[in-house]
Scaffold this active site. Structure first.
Site, short mmCIF file in Angstrom:
data_model
loop_
_atom_site.label_atom_id
_atom_site.label_comp_id
_atom_site.label_asym_id
_atom_site.label_seq_id
_atom_site.Cartn_x
_atom_site.Cartn_y
_atom_site.Cartn_z
N CYS A 214 49.95 13.25 -6.30
CA CYS A 214 48.52 13.84 -6.30
C CYS A 214 48.61 15.32 -6.69
O CYS A 214 47.76 15.69 -7.06
CB CYS A 214 48.21 13.54 -4.75
N HIS B 117 45.94 17.83 -8.57
CA HIS B 117 45.17 18.44 -7.81
C HIS B 117 45.62 19.81 -7.20
O HIS B 117 44.74 20.57 -6.45
CB HIS B 117 44.67 17.50 -6.97
N CYS C 72 42.81 6.50 -8.41
CA CYS C 72 43.62 7.59 -8.96
C CYS C 72 45.02 7.09 -9.20
O CYS C 72 45.81 7.03 -10.02
CB CYS C 72 43.55 8.87 -8.05
N CYS D 171 23.54 -2.88 14.46
CA CYS D 171 24.10 -1.45 14.80
C CYS D 171 22.87 -0.80 15.60
O CYS D 171 23.41 -0.19 16.42
CB CYS D 171 24.49 -0.75 13.33
N CYS E 102 22.60 -0.62 19.62
CA CYS E 102 23.34 0.01 20.44
C CYS E 102 23.34 1.53 20.16
O CYS E 102 23.31 2.43 20.95
CB CYS E 102 25.01 -0.43 20.32
N HIS E 103 23.59 1.82 18.62
CA HIS E 103 23.76 3.31 18.36
C HIS E 103 22.69 4.02 18.18
O HIS E 103 22.61 5.24 17.91
CB HIS E 103 24.85 3.22 17.26
N ARG F 273 36.82 -0.34 11.97
CA ARG F 273 35.92 -0.08 12.98
C ARG F 273 34.70 -0.92 13.09
O ARG F 273 34.22 -1.42 14.02
CB ARG F 273 35.65 1.25 13.12
N CYS G 263 32.98 -3.85 15.83
CA CYS G 263 31.70 -3.83 16.40
C CYS G 263 31.13 -5.18 16.03
O CYS G 263 30.43 -5.77 16.92
CB CYS G 263 31.00 -2.66 15.69
#
Lengths: 109, 283, 138
Positions: free
Chosen positions: B99, B103, B136, B199, B202-203, B240, B244
């Site tokens: 990398c 960069h 990449c 979603c 709840c959020h 995640r 949920c």
């Protein structure tokens, strides 16, 4: 040995003679407790860091016994007195016999 | 209580948790190592019709958990940033590049994480930062792709997030990205599973309320990848999302699916104005 | 109030979980204490234990102990399957008899710290830490 075990320590670069400093240590380690079971119901064997020590110029600062109830990636914070310039040696002892060490110099003015 | 849904949930909470709930200091501010100021509250971006103010998930955590993120040494997620630094400098693949060869220092990437997911003209698709890293690797380095939401890629995304900490999330939702963003918005408001929850239920409708002993956040993803106390490792956004969606008792989309890429763009856009704060610490 | 089907379901779930709370201690912590103290009397002055009243996750609970002058401090989690957590032995260059770490708690329980003083006496502090059970937590 456990994979990717990396010790980290934070020690001030300098201090005055006799000063009490705070030291923080963290080592990446799964701390497998021996209480868990894998997907097939077999107990996953215990594999932990069982002892951690910190010495300064060969003299003991702290000697810690760790049990499986210490969290993953064990963190220990404590205080040390620095009488003179020298080096801290930190040592972690793994159940599998591996020993990990880290050294930090400190300059006393 | 804001809606009937949480009124029912609160009955459950009263039964199961006789001792109350973890109290968070919702007025606390986050400054990492006394240097990096993190914007944990901001005016909602214009495209958010139902919210006036947006909050980082950090706001909803217990004081002890909040403290872990205020000090890079105490933040266990920073272990993985160190690993990310090693990967950054590792030459891999047929081209003999790392990398860093293209960069420079990882710090040169400051601000990049704040703009992902992002439209890619050449492939005419919205790419998450994980997809871009893998592009990449395969196209520039001649290296193998990393597995999505697994260790190397999480460590690299943690590194890229860490160098952008404090910078405002600013993903583009118009132009060629708009169709994907709209797909993500539709998913956000679609109820799924046996519990029939979106979603938003709840959020958006219930952030700040408790679901049993858990303090519901706005579900912002400005802090990803996030180190969770629950599993003591870094967690990716799509993993995640899976957790949920699974908890609504639905079949979930898979990590890296077009649906989750769209949802990531949409949810990230809901945090436009909050700071990048990965690797954050959550429960 | 009227119970909808969903309300009733939520409540049934809550009751099922409530019956297994509070967390039951599996192990007897007394044996560990006796091994450390040799059965000596244990006082309560000169030691502090700092732990959250409510832990957000039992996997990572911060605890601090401080017992000025102590030779060693042992931490126990009275309700864990094995109560021993760790022992801090302080050397001549310890700046204080303070230490902080992060521990695992299998449920709501008492955390106990016992210090061995240079004169052979022991002091103890304990605190209940409530471990919450998350709502969903994904």
């Amino acid at each position: 040995m456990a994979d990717n075990v990396t010790p980290r320590v934070r020690v001030p670069r300098d201090a005055t003679a006799g000063e009490t400093i705070t030291i923080k240590t963290l080592i990446s380690h799964p701390m497998e407790s021996g209480q868990r079971k894998d997907g097939d119901g077999n107990t996953i064997p215990r594999s932990i860091i069982n002892r951690f020590t910190c010495e300064f110029n060969g003299e003991m600062v702290i000697d810690v016994t760790l049990e499986p109830a210490i969290s993953t990636n064990p963190f220990v914070e404590f205080e040390a007195v620095v009488p003179e310039s020298g080096s801290f040696v930190f040592t972690w002892y793994d159940d599998d016999g591996d020993v990990y060490t880290e050294t930090k110099e400190i300059a006393v003015s | 209580m804001k809606t009937k849904l949480l009124a029912t949930a609160s009955i459950c909470a009263a039964l199961t948790v006789p001792f109350g709930t973890v109290m968070a200091d919702e007025d606390a501010n986050l400054i990492i190592d006394g240097e990096i100021e993190i914007t944990v509250r901001a005016p909602a971006p214009d495209h958010l019709e139902n919210l006036d103010e947006i909050f980082s998930g950090w706001v909803y955590r217990a004081t002890e958990t909040q403290a872990l993120q205020a000090d890079d040494f105490e933040n266990p997620g920073m272990i993985f940033v160190d690993s990310g630094h090693d990967l950054w400098n590792t030459v891999e693949g047929e081209a003999g590049e790392s990398c860093a060869s293209c960069h420079g220092d990882a710090e040169e990437m400051a601000g990049v994480a704040a703009t992902y997911p992002k439209w890619n003209d050449a492939t005419e698709e919205v790419r998450t930062i994980s997809m871009q890293i893998n592009a990449c690797r395969t196209e520039q380095m001649g290296a193998e792709e990393w597995n999505l939401d697994k260790s190397e890629l999480l460590n690299m995304t943690a590194l890229l997030a860490s160098v952008s900490r404090g910078m405002p999330v600013n993903v583009a939702i118009d132009g060629p990205a708009q169709a994907t963003w709209e797909m993500g918005r539709d998913l956000y408001y679609t109820r799924t599973g046996q519990l029939d929850l979106s979603c938003a239920n709840c959020h958006e409708d219930n952030y700040g309320n408790n679901i049993r002993a858990d303090h519901l956040s706005q579900g912002q993803i400005n802090g990803f990848p996030t180190y969770r106390l629950k599993n003591a490792r870094l967690n990716g956004v799509h993993s995640r999302f899976r957790g949920c969606v699974r908890d609504t008792r639905a079949e979930t989309y898979s990590v890296g699916s077009p649906e989750f890429v769209a949802l990531e763009l949409y949810v990230m856009s809901r945090g436009n104005g909050l700071s990048i704060e990965g690797p954050s610490v959550r429960n | 109030m009227n119970f909808t089907r969903r309300n009733t379901l939520w409540m049934a779930m809550g009751t099922a979980i409530a019956t297994v709370l509070p967390f039951k201690a599996f192990a007897d912590v007394d044996a560990d204490i006796a091994a450390f103290t040799g059965g000596a009397d244990v006082g309560s002055e000169g030691i502090t234990l700092v732990a959250p009243e409510i832990a957000e996750n039992g996997n990572t609970v911060p605890v601090e102990v401080n017992a000025p002058g102590a030779e060693a401090i042992m931490i126990l989690a009275a309700g864990n399957p094995t109560p021993a957590v760790g022992t801090f032995n302080f050397g001549p260059l310890a700046g204080s008899q303070f230490a902080s770490t992060r521990i695992r708690l299998a449920g709501t329980q008492d955390v106990v710290a016992i210090a061995r003083m240079p004169d052979g006496s022991f002091v103890q502090a304990s605190q209940e830490v409530k471990v919450t059970i998350g709502g969903c937590g994904g």
